[in-house]
Write a protein that holds these residues in place. Sequence first.
Motif, short mmCIF file in Angstrom:
data_model
loop_
_atom_site.label_atom_id
_atom_site.label_comp_id
_atom_site.label_asym_id
_atom_site.label_seq_id
_atom_site.Cartn_x
_atom_site.Cartn_y
_atom_site.Cartn_z
N ILE A 9 53.97 -52.59 -17.74
CA ILE A 9 53.58 -52.50 -18.93
C ILE A 9 54.37 -53.74 -19.97
O ILE A 9 55.63 -53.77 -19.54
CB ILE A 9 54.13 -51.30 -19.55
N PHE A 11 54.49 -56.68 -23.35
CA PHE A 11 54.02 -56.98 -24.68
C PHE A 11 53.23 -58.24 -24.37
O PHE A 11 53.59 -59.07 -23.21
CB PHE A 11 55.26 -57.23 -25.48
N PHE A 138 51.42 -54.60 -32.00
CA PHE A 138 50.85 -53.75 -31.12
C PHE A 138 51.29 -52.26 -31.65
O PHE A 138 52.63 -52.01 -31.82
CB PHE A 138 51.42 -54.13 -29.97
N LYS A 140 51.66 -48.96 -29.69
CA LYS A 140 51.43 -48.34 -28.36
C LYS A 140 51.65 -46.90 -28.38
O LYS A 140 52.79 -46.30 -29.06
CB LYS A 140 52.50 -48.89 -27.45
N TYR A 142 51.88 -43.09 -26.58
CA TYR A 142 52.33 -42.58 -25.33
C TYR A 142 51.90 -41.00 -25.28
O TYR A 142 52.75 -40.46 -26.17
CB TYR A 142 53.99 -42.75 -24.91
N TYR A 170 48.25 -43.11 -21.92
CA TYR A 170 48.68 -44.12 -22.91
C TYR A 170 47.78 -45.08 -23.26
O TYR A 170 46.72 -45.04 -22.64
CB TYR A 170 49.60 -45.23 -21.79
N GLU A 172 46.95 -48.38 -26.52
CA GLU A 172 47.23 -49.26 -27.48
C GLU A 172 46.21 -49.99 -28.22
O GLU A 172 45.04 -50.15 -28.01
CB GLU A 172 48.37 -50.17 -27.04
N TYR A 174 46.17 -53.36 -31.54
CA TYR A 174 46.73 -54.26 -32.34
C TYR A 174 46.16 -54.57 -33.75
O TYR A 174 44.81 -54.43 -33.76
CB TYR A 174 47.27 -55.40 -31.54
#
Length: 179
Positions: A9, A11, A138, A140, A142, A170, A172, A174
């Motif tokens: 995982i 960035f 971002f 993210k 969970y 999970y 995400e 942006y």
Amino acid sequence: MLWFRARCITFITHPVYHPIKEAKTPMEELKVKISVKILPSDYTCDGQDISPEINVGGVNANIVKSLAIIVNDPDAPGGGGFVHWIAWNMELVRMIPEKIPKTPIVTFPIRAVQGKNNLGKTGYNGPCPPHGQTHRYFFKVYGLDTDLALAAGSTKDQLIRAMEGHVVQYGETYVTFGR
């Protein structure tokens, strides 16, 4: 479905390793969306500095007990990213509403616990890149199989350690913002 390897995982520009145990089965994806790609100034240091509305689809209530969020700017000077918001023990919702109060314990409009961002403040502090730059932010999310026994005001690193072995979903997205 996502296949997840704990130490993969990252960035986008600077790897940040998450100590989340390697999934032995496929991890279900959360569909995380914000209605814009360029964040309006209301959600930044140039405006009201309020958190945006975040849509979270595909939450599997059979395995997810709470949500956590980390908002990070991987383009921030100095490398390693800049944390704008962390929260956990969020109730299961399809939409995280805008304007979450900047208090350690949130009871309305949703239930959540918030930690310290990189400004040392509790709750969301929006994008504020240097003038002449556009950064990515971002969001993210969970899905956790438990509520975390983590004190309000904790840091991103403490949150990541507490999530270890508990991430079952999970997703995400942006947005960008420039000044």
